[in-house]
Design an enzyme around this catalytic site. Structure first.
Site, PDB file in Angstrom:
ATOM      1  N   LYS A  27      -0.151  12.431   3.799  1.00 56.54           N
ATOM      2  CA  LYS A  27      -0.808  11.158   4.057  1.00 56.54           C
ATOM      3  C   LYS A  27      -1.456  11.213   5.447  1.00 56.54           C
ATOM      4  O   LYS A  27      -1.124  12.056   6.266  1.00 56.54           O
ATOM      5  CB  LYS A  27       0.193  10.005   3.998  1.00 56.54           C
ATOM      6  CG  LYS A  27       0.897   9.870   2.652  1.00 56.54           C
ATOM      7  CD  LYS A  27       1.936   8.768   2.688  1.00 56.54           C
ATOM      8  CE  LYS A  27       2.678   8.656   1.367  1.00 56.54           C
ATOM      9  NZ  LYS A  27       3.731   7.606   1.410  1.00 56.54           N
ATOM     10  N   HIS A  28      -2.356  10.290   5.699  1.00 53.13           N
ATOM     11  CA  HIS A  28      -3.027  10.268   6.990  1.00 53.13           C
ATOM     12  C   HIS A  28      -2.054   9.868   8.093  1.00 53.13           C
ATOM     13  O   HIS A  28      -1.137   9.068   7.884  1.00 53.13           O
ATOM     14  CB  HIS A  28      -4.207   9.295   6.962  1.00 53.13           C
ATOM     15  CG  HIS A  28      -5.344   9.754   6.093  1.00 53.13           C
ATOM     16  ND1 HIS A  28      -6.102  10.865   6.383  1.00 53.13           N
ATOM     17  CD2 HIS A  28      -5.849   9.253   4.926  1.00 53.13           C
ATOM     18  CE1 HIS A  28      -7.030  11.030   5.449  1.00 53.13           C
ATOM     19  NE2 HIS A  28      -6.887  10.078   4.551  1.00 53.13           N
ATOM     20  N   GLU A  29      -2.266  10.452   9.251  1.00 55.81           N
ATOM     21  CA  GLU A  29      -1.435  10.133  10.409  1.00 55.81           C
ATOM     22  C   GLU A  29      -1.566   8.657  10.756  1.00 55.81           C
ATOM     23  O   GLU A  29      -2.642   8.058  10.625  1.00 55.81           O
ATOM     24  CB  GLU A  29      -1.874  10.990  11.604  1.00 55.81           C
ATOM     25  CG  GLU A  29      -0.989  10.835  12.833  1.00 55.81           C
ATOM     26  CD  GLU A  29       0.434  11.253  12.551  1.00 55.81           C
ATOM     27  OE1 GLU A  29       1.266  10.338  12.347  1.00 55.81           O
ATOM     28  OE2 GLU A  29       0.718  12.452  12.528  1.00 55.81           O
ATOM     29  N   ASP A  34      -5.606  14.774   7.292  1.00 58.77           N
ATOM     30  CA  ASP A  34      -6.616  14.514   8.322  1.00 58.77           C
ATOM     31  C   ASP A  34      -7.576  15.680   8.523  1.00 58.77           C
ATOM     32  O   ASP A  34      -8.530  15.561   9.286  1.00 58.77           O
ATOM     33  CB  ASP A  34      -5.929  14.194   9.658  1.00 58.77           C
ATOM     34  CG  ASP A  34      -5.052  12.964   9.578  1.00 58.77           C
ATOM     35  OD1 ASP A  34      -5.474  11.997   8.922  1.00 58.77           O
ATOM     36  OD2 ASP A  34      -3.950  12.965  10.157  1.00 58.77           O
TER      37      ASP A  34
END
Length: 732
Positions: A373-375, A384
């Site tokens: 998942k995105h930071e 990312d």
């Protein structure tokens, strides 16, 4: 858990009643009866054995029984023990009925005398024991067997924490803080009631996060002081107990001990298995490809398969046949020459395909693993990396395609029209087809998200392609002038980056410090809860409106942000243009130094080293302490230089493996890389349809999510391969 509680009570030398109650599986009352009732059952056995003896012995046995349990039941047992003697006396007197009545009266008299004696000794409830009874009732309200308690249902990335509170001077408030949350406030977790009495802890159960190490802070609600602080790494679906009890030898000092009741599961095991499966597939494919290249195997395939299919397979996958080979007819010889191999840099398409496939896997959920998942704010995860790489390769393709079309005599005005049309199509597709508002139902113009991935690609492509078209040359010089001869482009890009820096660090934002780069919410110790993204977020909300930007940004979960924020917003588009322009430089290197493999790889390495040094200076080689941290939500300049550093390095390796040494054909990533727009739009449109998604038995299983996401992603690779074989490409 019950066994653990029993052992603890026994070690502390508690009374037999308390030990039996803690260990008894039947609850408070049944356990209490067993604790007191041991003597009673022994007394009953004594009564039976001594029934034929003298009356004094029988009376002693009955007395033991009365002391052992509640008065009513024990009185009845006393009467039962005395029945044989009473019956014998009545027979002597000649009246059985009168004997039974006298026996009952005697039993009641004995019970009354003993009750009075017990009251005198203070062993039955009275005015002096009311407080003890109240504490005992409070304790009995909590089941002693914690395995029978109703615990919160665990989800992925969660563990069960059971807090046992033996603190006697007030309730405990438990707070938590993730190590991944930079400069954040502690968040309330649970409140544990005061312990009713020594050795009888109050119990509270709560789910805790397992994604990152956490710090637990326990405070005394009465005196408002810290009891203890624990830093711990919980495992997914693990069961833990935190014992808060007085330190040995001191009542005022408390100790906090963490105990593992049930070991956590290895949530990463499905990833390892999937990795091994794909490695086995790749090895099998490579071995099969090697054998197919052998002349005996190839000739056998030629005889068994359809001739035209064999020709097409060998031309596209195995190369052209040698002149020494002979065939039965001239038509077959000509068939081998129908599709001569076209010189194309497969490394670029392979790189684009890798970025695209990872992007699809991440968009489908990535097995619900946090690192897919995105930071939340500063830093990088796998998710990312892919979008900037896609932008980078788009820039490289701009340089190559414009140069190719100019060499074929296409006018710049015609190319400008194609650039404008393609940019418009990307924006329209992003707004009308690939829009997160469809998750809420029919497209709502009041809540339409204007920015997006394809919209940013369209705007970035427009600026970079027009900039390249203005200064592009039909036949580039084969010299080291790939930078100097395009100095106007560099001036424009540097001016554009100066705009980003000035707006980011100098634009006044109401209610926020100037130059703020934080997430808002509980970050920065909660000082700026509504300042998410600083100037970048303010510009989007001002120009686009809060309802027309992304409503669920990645910092929302960890930092508890309160305002909408769009990671594909207006200000960040400036740095995506810079990213694409750096990709243009990679394309120019391939053009200026065509077939000079050492020169190309050397320049890729130099660009990578230079950008890596710039990133180190901007970030101070840290995640949060640099001048400009790496941040995907902001598309900070350090994010661009860091991802460009990786892009040049990866392109160097792929160029060597695919186009120079030819150790790898680029498959299977080469196929989706050749049809990137179709695959990207297709995966967004058909995301919720079978076979890309199906109903799962356990929604809290990484294994099931990972299986579904890998199958869906692999299907798009297969679709891209079929389209490649059919020569179907969607170009806009």
């Amino acid at each position: 858990m019950a066994e653990a509680a029993t052992t603890t009570a026994a070690q502390r030398g508690e009374a037999g009643e308390e030990t039996a109650a803690a260990a008894g599986p039947g609850g408070d009352e049944r356990g209490g009866l067993r604790g007191r009732g041991g003597g009673g059952f022994r007394g009953e056995q004594t009564c039976v054995d001594r029934a034929p003896r003298a009356g004094a012995g029988a009376g002693a046995g009955a007395g033991a029984k009365v002391r052992a349990g509640p008065g009513g039941r024990q009185g009845g047992r006393a009467a039962a023990c005395r029945e044989p003697r009473a019956a014998a006396a009545d027979d002597d007197m000649g009246g059985g009925l009168w004997g039974a009545r006298r026996a009952l009266a005697a039993a009641l008299l004995v019970a009354s005398v003993l009750s009075a004696a017990l009251l005198a000794r203070g062993e039955l409830p009275g005015p002096d024991t009311q407080e003890q009874d109240r504490q005992q009732q409070l304790q009995e309200q909590q089941p002693r067997d914690i395995n029978k308690r109703k615990f919160p249902e665990l989800k992925m990335d969660q563990a069960l924490l059971i807090i046992h509170n033996e603190f006697l001077h007030g309730d405990l408030n438990v707070y938590w803080l993730s190590d991944h949350c930079y400069q954040c406030l502690y968040q309330f977790l649970v409140s544990v009631p005061v312990s009713p009495k020594p050795g009888h802890p109050s119990i509270a159960a709560v789910a805790v996060s397992t994604q990152h190490p956490v710090t637990l802070l326990l405070n005394d609600t009465l005196e408002k002081k810290e009891i203890c602080r624990i830093h711990y790494v919980f495992g997914e679906f693990g069961n833990y107990s935190l014992w808060v009890k007085p330190h040995y030898g001191s009542i005022n000092q408390m100790s906090c001990d963490m105990v593992v009741n049930e070991s956590p599961v290895n949530s990463n095991l499905p990833i390892y298995i999937a990795f091994l499966v794909y490695i086995a597939i790749i090895i099998s494919s490579s071995v099969g490809n090697f054998f197919v290249k052998l002349d005996p195997v190839r000739n056998w395939l030629y005889k068994k398969m359809n001739p035209r299919e064999t020709d097409r397979l060998i031309n596209s996958e195995l190369g052209s046949p040698t002149r020494a080979e002979s065939y039965s007819s001239d038509l077959q010889v000509e068939a081998w020459r129908l599709t001569p191999p076209i010189h194309r840099l497969r490394s670029l398409d392979t790189f684009r395909g890798i970025a695209l496939i990872i992007m699809i896997f991440v968009n489908y959920g990535g097995g619900k693993y946090w690192f897919f998942k995105h930071e939340s704010w500063n830093g990088l995860t796998v998710a990312d990396l892919v979008f900037p790489w896609f932008v980078f390769i788009m820039g490289s393709s701009i340089a190559l395609s414009l140069s190719s079309m100019l060499r074929r005599g296409c006018s710049k005005w015609k190319l400008l029209g194609k650039i404008l049309w393609r940019s418009l199509l990307l924006c329209v597709i992003g707004i009308l087809i690939v829009n997160p508002n469809y998750c809420l139902g029919p497209l709502s113009w009041d809540k339409l998200r204007i920015p997006g991935v394809l919209q940013r690609l369209g705007l970035t492509y427009l600026v970079v392609a027009v900039l390249e078209l203005l200064f592009a040359k039909a036949v580039p010089e084969n010299s080291a002038m790939d930078i100097i001869s395009y100095w106007p482009q560099w001036i424009f890009i540097l001016m554009l980056e100066a705009v980003w820096v000035c707006v980011t660090f100098l634009l006044p934002v109401p209610g926020c410090p100037t130059g703020y780069l934080g997430p808002g919410g509980i970050g920065d110790f909660g000082k700026y809860p509504n300042c998410t993204g600083g100037a970048a977020g303010y510009i989007d909300r001002l120009l686009l409106g809060e309802d027309h930007i992304y409503q669920h940004p990645s910092p929302n979960v960890l930092y508890h942000t309160k305002v909408a924020y769009d990671p594909e917003g207006i200000l960040g588009t400036i740095n995506s243009i810079v990213m694409a322009f750096l990709g243009v430089q990679a394309g120019k290197i391939l053009l200026f130094y065509k077939d000079q493999h050492k020169q190309i790889m050397l320049r890729f390495f130099l660009w990578s080293a230079m950008l890596g040094i710039i990133s180190g200076v901007l970030t101070k080689f840290s995640q949060n302490e640099g001048f400009i941290p790496v941040n995907k939500n902001l598309w900070s300049i350090s994010y661009v230089t860091t991802l460009s550093f990786f892009a040049f390095l990866l392109l160097l390796f792929m160029y060597f493996l695919v186009d120079v040494a030819r150790l790898w054909s680029g498959a299977p990533f080469f196929y989706p890389g050749m049809n990137s727009i179709l695959v990207y739009v297709g995966h967004e449109v058909f995301e919720n349809y079978f076979p890309f998604q199906w109903k799962m038995e356990d929604h809290q299983s990484h294994k099931e999510h990972l299986t579904q996401n890998l199958v869906a992603t692999s299907l798009w690779v297969v679709i891209a391969y079929v389209l490649y074989r059919k020569r179907i490409f969607w170009k806009i």
